[in-house]
Design an enzyme around this catalytic site. Structure first.
Site, PDB file in Angstrom:
ATOM      1  N   ASP A 185     -33.963   7.001 -15.914  1.00 16.72           N
ATOM      2  CA  ASP A 185     -33.931   8.339 -16.502  1.00 16.72           C
ATOM      3  C   ASP A 185     -34.007   8.204 -18.021  1.00 16.72           C
ATOM      4  O   ASP A 185     -33.998   7.105 -18.571  1.00 16.72           O
ATOM      5  CB  ASP A 185     -32.694   9.112 -16.051  1.00 16.72           C
ATOM      6  CG  ASP A 185     -31.389   8.468 -16.487  1.00 16.72           C
ATOM      7  OD1 ASP A 185     -31.409   7.623 -17.393  1.00 16.72           O
ATOM      8  OD2 ASP A 185     -30.347   8.821 -15.921  1.00 16.72           O
ATOM      9  N   PHE A 237     -29.644  13.779 -19.853  1.00 14.03           N
ATOM     10  CA  PHE A 237     -28.506  14.449 -19.205  1.00 14.03           C
ATOM     11  C   PHE A 237     -27.187  13.910 -19.744  1.00 14.03           C
ATOM     12  O   PHE A 237     -26.260  14.669 -20.022  1.00 14.03           O
ATOM     13  CB  PHE A 237     -28.587  14.262 -17.692  1.00 14.03           C
ATOM     14  CG  PHE A 237     -27.460  14.921 -16.955  1.00 14.03           C
ATOM     15  CD1 PHE A 237     -27.477  16.281 -16.688  1.00 14.03           C
ATOM     16  CD2 PHE A 237     -26.364  14.189 -16.527  1.00 14.03           C
ATOM     17  CE1 PHE A 237     -26.419  16.894 -16.008  1.00 14.03           C
ATOM     18  CE2 PHE A 237     -25.306  14.784 -15.848  1.00 14.03           C
ATOM     19  CZ  PHE A 237     -25.342  16.139 -15.598  1.00 14.03           C
ATOM     20  N   ASP A 289     -32.103  11.735  -6.054  1.00 14.12           N
ATOM     21  CA  ASP A 289     -31.124  10.695  -6.396  1.00 14.12           C
ATOM     22  C   ASP A 289     -29.782  11.348  -6.675  1.00 14.12           C
ATOM     23  O   ASP A 289     -29.710  12.536  -7.014  1.00 14.12           O
ATOM     24  CB  ASP A 289     -31.562   9.932  -7.649  1.00 14.12           C
ATOM     25  CG  ASP A 289     -31.287  10.737  -8.913  1.00 14.12           C
ATOM     26  OD1 ASP A 289     -30.311  10.426  -9.625  1.00 14.12           O
ATOM     27  OD2 ASP A 289     -32.034  11.695  -9.198  1.00 14.12           O
ATOM     28  N   CYS A 317     -24.310   4.988  13.470  1.00 10.24           N
ATOM     29  CA  CYS A 317     -24.811   4.318  12.275  1.00 10.24           C
ATOM     30  C   CYS A 317     -25.112   2.843  12.552  1.00 10.24           C
ATOM     31  O   CYS A 317     -24.351   2.169  13.246  1.00 10.24           O
ATOM     32  CB  CYS A 317     -23.800   4.445  11.136  1.00 10.24           C
ATOM     33  SG  CYS A 317     -24.344   3.710   9.586  1.00 10.24           S
ATOM     34  N   CYS A 333     -25.394   0.523  10.079  1.00 15.06           N
ATOM     35  CA  CYS A 333     -25.099  -0.259   8.882  1.00 15.06           C
ATOM     36  C   CYS A 333     -24.154  -1.424   9.189  1.00 15.06           C
ATOM     37  O   CYS A 333     -23.481  -1.461  10.223  1.00 15.06           O
ATOM     38  CB  CYS A 333     -24.511   0.617   7.768  1.00 15.06           C
ATOM     39  SG  CYS A 333     -22.746   0.987   7.939  1.00 15.06           S
ATOM     40  N   CYS A 338     -20.445  -0.330   9.893  1.00 15.72           N
ATOM     41  CA  CYS A 338     -20.163   0.254  11.205  1.00 15.72           C
ATOM     42  C   CYS A 338     -20.323  -0.753  12.343  1.00 15.72           C
ATOM     43  O   CYS A 338     -19.701  -0.615  13.395  1.00 15.72           O
ATOM     44  CB  CYS A 338     -21.063   1.464  11.434  1.00 15.72           C
ATOM     45  SG  CYS A 338     -20.620   2.877  10.375  1.00 15.72           S
ATOM     46  N   HIS A 391     -21.997   1.900   3.564  1.00 14.57           N
ATOM     47  CA  HIS A 391     -22.188   2.855   4.659  1.00 14.57           C
ATOM     48  C   HIS A 391     -22.785   4.175   4.164  1.00 14.57           C
ATOM     49  O   HIS A 391     -23.755   4.687   4.754  1.00 14.57           O
ATOM     50  CB  HIS A 391     -20.868   3.147   5.375  1.00 14.57           C
ATOM     51  CG  HIS A 391     -20.957   4.356   6.253  1.00 14.57           C
ATOM     52  ND1 HIS A 391     -21.548   4.341   7.491  1.00 14.57           N
ATOM     53  CD2 HIS A 391     -20.571   5.648   6.026  1.00 14.57           C
ATOM     54  CE1 HIS A 391     -21.516   5.554   8.017  1.00 14.57           C
ATOM     55  NE2 HIS A 391     -20.937   6.367   7.149  1.00 14.57           N
TER      56      HIS A 391
END
Length: 375
Positions: free
Chosen positions: A96, A100, A270, A308, A310, A313, A339
């Site tokens: 970016d 911001f 994002d 899930c 991942c 998990c 996760h």
């Protein structure tokens, strides 16, 4: 001269108009729509690049120009061979502009036509960002996609303030384009501003499109406004963006906003949310949020989310993760961060499938009920 980044449209959902596509970059292709994990300071908090690639299945990550400029410095990162080499991430990166963060400093910054003078949040030292200096910093960092320096209005803002801010953002985008020195390897995206005034959004989009940049973003929404206003401006602004270029909605990371963004025709989103709430002991699951630090999970030996895939998990229980969080063990934050990020990347994988099936609206409605959202 070939462009550093290009967009290929593969399919449009007949139910919603959502886009399924590919963004081609120097460091690999990105299957869209996509959620992009945020690595503010050249790291996605607590996770290694290998975990992001293999477990989270992230395709692109973000880093922050403001923070990396202050520490360790863009010149040091350039000496290291650029951001990819410095952080050992081989996939695409987006930086970016720092706009911001600078505008969030409030009393610590002063806006003028030339740029923004601000005080570092680290030590109070004075610095100055202009479109030209931001381009130099982002060129040094070497990300595949770099963002133009823009002014992000607070919510709410008056029409006059928003109009002046939007027009300055357009002038700064032109200066960024003129100052950008690495067009063969880095794509400069413009940022559409205009607050919550549709005529200003339209004017911003029209003027920025005339610059013929490789991609465009929507900035200045999801900044505290009601969801109805967010959706109204999102659905109004997205069709104004070029169809043949990537469309990026900045700062969005809740499941409902990601799905709504895809429905509106956005390709990239994002947010720091998944790792931030992980540090507070909260998990996103296909059946809603799980605040794993709560006492109800003390003897819960099931995974965070049965659906899930991942690493967390597959290997650990809610009871164990709760113990880690309560004991302030770093592993707890790591497992929850992994996760949550995998949940959002898998959600967007499902969104891509439903776009190809022309079924995204039905999926949205079913997901909202399951997750606990109101339509």
């Amino acid at each position: 001269m070939s462009k550093a980044v290009s967009y290929e449209l593969l399919h449009e959902c007949k139910q919603t108009g959502a886009r399924r596509g590919i963004i081609h970059t120097p460091h690999g292709d990105i299957q869209t729509p996509i959620f992009m994990p945020v690595g503010t300071q050249a790291t996605v908090k607590s996770l290694t690049p290998e975990e992001l690639k293999e477990d989270v299945k992230a395709q692109i990550i973000l880093s922050n120009t403001y923070h990396l400029y202050l520490r360790p410095g863009n010149k040091l990162i350039k000496q290291a061979g650029g951001l990819h080499n410095f952080m050992r991430w081989t996939g695409p990166i987006l930086t970016d502009s720092g706009g911001f963060q600078v505008f969030s400093l409030g009393d610590l910054r002063t806006i003028q036509e030339e740029g923004v003078e601000f005080k570092s949040h680290l030590d109070g030292s004075r610095h100055f960002f202009s479109p030209e200096s931001v381009m130099e910093i982002e060129n040094d960092l070497g990300a595949d996609i770099i963002m133009a320096f823009d002014e992000c209005c607070p919510y709410p803002s008056t029409y006059e303030y928003t109009k002046n801010s939007m027009e300055r953002t357009t002038r700064w985008a032109l200066r960024c384009k003129d100052a950008h020195k690495n067009t063969e390897k880095q794509a400069l995206f413009g940022i559409i501003q205009g607050g919550f005034y549709k005529d200003l959004r339209k004017k911003s989009a029209e003027d920025l499109i005339k610059l013929d940049l490789p991609g465009y973003a929507i900035g200045g929404i999801s900044v505290g406004e009601p969801k109805e206003e967010f959706l109204d401006i999102l659905k109004y602004t997205t069709p104004l963006m070029p169809k043949d270029k990537p469309r990026y909605l900045m700062g969005v990371g809740t499941p409902d906003y990601l799905i709504e963004a895809a429905i509106a025709g956005i390709d990239m989103c994002d947010c720091v949310l998944p790792t931030r709430i992980a540090r507070n002991g909260t998990a996103m699951t296909w059946n809603g949020k799980v605040v794993v630090r709560n006492a109800i999970y003390e003897k819960d030996f099931s995974p965070l989310d049965e659906e899930c895939d991942c690493y967390t998990c597959k290997n650990y229980t809610r009871a164990y993760i709760r113990h880690l969080i309560k004991a302030n063990e770093i592993l707890g934050v790591r497992l929850l961060s992994l996760h949550n990020l995998r949940f959002l990347t898998s959600l967007m994988e499902r969104v891509k499938i439903e776009i190809e099936r022309d079924n995204l609206l039905n999926f949205r409605n079913e997901f909202y009920i399951k997750y606990g959202y109101e339509k």
